[in-house]
Scaffold this motif. Sequence first.
Motif, short mmCIF file in Angstrom:
data_model
loop_
_atom_site.label_atom_id
_atom_site.label_comp_id
_atom_site.label_asym_id
_atom_site.label_seq_id
_atom_site.Cartn_x
_atom_site.Cartn_y
_atom_site.Cartn_z
N LEU A 1 137.54 -60.76 41.60
CA LEU A 1 136.09 -60.62 41.56
C LEU A 1 135.62 -59.24 41.97
O LEU A 1 134.65 -58.73 41.43
N SER A 2 136.30 -58.61 42.91
CA SER A 2 135.84 -57.31 43.37
C SER A 2 136.00 -56.23 42.31
O SER A 2 135.28 -55.25 42.31
N ALA A 3 136.92 -56.40 41.41
CA ALA A 3 137.19 -55.36 40.42
C ALA A 3 136.23 -55.40 39.24
O ALA A 3 135.75 -54.37 38.79
N CYS A 4 135.96 -56.58 38.72
CA CYS A 4 135.19 -56.67 37.47
C CYS A 4 133.98 -57.57 37.55
O CYS A 4 133.29 -57.75 36.56
N GLY A 5 133.72 -58.18 38.66
CA GLY A 5 132.60 -59.11 38.75
C GLY A 5 132.92 -60.42 38.06
O GLY A 5 134.02 -60.65 37.59
N GLY A 6 131.93 -61.29 38.01
CA GLY A 6 132.15 -62.58 37.36
C GLY A 6 132.48 -63.66 38.37
O GLY A 6 132.62 -63.40 39.56
N GLN A 7 132.60 -64.86 37.90
CA GLN A 7 132.87 -66.01 38.74
C GLN A 7 134.32 -66.46 38.56
O GLN A 7 134.91 -66.23 37.51
N PRO A 8 134.90 -67.12 39.58
CA PRO A 8 136.29 -67.60 39.45
C PRO A 8 136.50 -68.46 38.22
O PRO A 8 137.52 -68.36 37.55
N ARG A 9 135.52 -69.26 37.87
CA ARG A 9 135.65 -70.12 36.70
C ARG A 9 135.83 -69.27 35.44
O ARG A 9 136.63 -69.57 34.57
N THR A 10 135.08 -68.16 35.35
CA THR A 10 135.20 -67.25 34.21
C THR A 10 136.58 -66.63 34.18
O THR A 10 137.22 -66.56 33.13
N ARG A 11 137.05 -66.16 35.32
CA ARG A 11 138.39 -65.54 35.40
C ARG A 11 139.48 -66.55 35.02
O ARG A 11 140.42 -66.20 34.35
N SER A 12 139.35 -67.78 35.48
CA SER A 12 140.38 -68.77 35.16
C SER A 12 140.43 -69.02 33.67
O SER A 12 141.49 -69.22 33.10
N GLY A 13 139.29 -68.96 32.99
CA GLY A 13 139.28 -69.12 31.54
C GLY A 13 139.98 -67.98 30.83
O GLY A 13 140.73 -68.19 29.88
N VAL A 14 139.77 -66.76 31.30
CA VAL A 14 140.44 -65.59 30.73
C VAL A 14 141.95 -65.72 30.95
O VAL A 14 142.74 -65.52 30.03
N PHE A 15 142.37 -66.07 32.15
CA PHE A 15 143.79 -66.21 32.44
C PHE A 15 144.42 -67.36 31.66
O PHE A 15 145.57 -67.27 31.26
N GLN B 1 149.34 -75.40 35.82
CA GLN B 1 149.38 -75.88 37.20
C GLN B 1 150.18 -74.91 38.08
O GLN B 1 149.78 -74.59 39.19
N ALA B 2 151.31 -74.45 37.57
CA ALA B 2 152.14 -73.52 38.34
C ALA B 2 151.41 -72.21 38.59
O ALA B 2 151.35 -71.72 39.73
N PHE B 3 150.83 -71.63 37.55
CA PHE B 3 150.17 -70.32 37.66
C PHE B 3 148.95 -70.37 38.57
O PHE B 3 148.76 -69.52 39.43
N PHE B 4 148.11 -71.37 38.39
CA PHE B 4 146.86 -71.44 39.15
C PHE B 4 147.03 -72.01 40.55
O PHE B 4 146.20 -71.75 41.42
N CYS B 5 148.08 -72.77 40.82
CA CYS B 5 148.21 -73.44 42.12
C CYS B 5 149.58 -73.29 42.76
O CYS B 5 149.72 -72.71 43.83
N ASP B 6 150.59 -73.83 42.12
CA ASP B 6 151.89 -74.01 42.76
C ASP B 6 152.59 -72.71 43.11
O ASP B 6 153.15 -72.59 44.20
N ASN B 7 152.60 -71.73 42.22
CA ASN B 7 153.30 -70.48 42.49
C ASN B 7 152.72 -69.78 43.72
O ASN B 7 153.46 -69.26 44.55
N GLY B 8 151.42 -69.75 43.83
CA GLY B 8 150.78 -69.08 44.97
C GLY B 8 150.97 -69.78 46.29
O GLY B 8 150.87 -69.16 47.35
N ALA B 9 151.28 -71.08 46.24
CA ALA B 9 151.47 -71.84 47.49
C ALA B 9 152.59 -71.27 48.33
O ALA B 9 152.59 -71.44 49.56
N LEU B 10 153.54 -70.58 47.71
CA LEU B 10 154.63 -69.96 48.46
C LEU B 10 154.10 -69.02 49.53
O LEU B 10 154.69 -68.88 50.61
N LEU B 11 152.98 -68.36 49.26
CA LEU B 11 152.42 -67.38 50.19
C LEU B 11 151.65 -68.02 51.34
O LEU B 11 151.27 -67.34 52.29
N PHE B 12 151.43 -69.33 51.25
CA PHE B 12 150.65 -70.04 52.27
C PHE B 12 151.41 -71.25 52.77
O PHE B 12 151.01 -72.38 52.57
N PRO B 13 152.55 -71.04 53.45
CA PRO B 13 153.33 -72.19 53.93
C PRO B 13 152.51 -73.00 54.93
O PRO B 13 151.73 -72.47 55.70
#
Length: 128
Positions: free
Chosen positions: A87-101, A114-126
């Motif tokens: 969001l800090s780089a280009c503006g917009g809402q998370p919902r918009t970014r998730s659609g682009v991704f 599911q992996a890209f949006f949730c599971d993969n990042g969970a590694l960083l937040f044990p």
Amino acid sequence: MVMGKVFERFPRLRFGVIEVGASWVGPMCERMDLHSKLMAKVGITYSMPPSEFVRRNVRVTPFWHEDVNLMVERYGLKEVYVFSTGLSACGGQPRTRSGVFARTIDRLGSDYEQAFFCDNGALLFPGL
């Protein structure tokens, strides 16, 4: 951290690379794997290929304009890539970014969303 065997000595250590893009990850892993084979000839060995340490310990957020489909098709490492809003780089809402991704991962199958949006990042937040 990979070639210096930090992840080998500390296998639970996690490293996130945020807001610098991700197109460099695959080529870097390819070079490190080749280099580790060269190092083995002089007696320096690793318990697994460097790319596997990256797969296990590192997560990277691609820019919204990078083609995650292509990166995964070329180099694998589908566990490494994680969503960020940017969001800090280009503006917009998370919902918009998730659609682009969603369009940059559409060839990787519905389970990858599911992996890209949730599971993969969970590694960083044990513990969450």
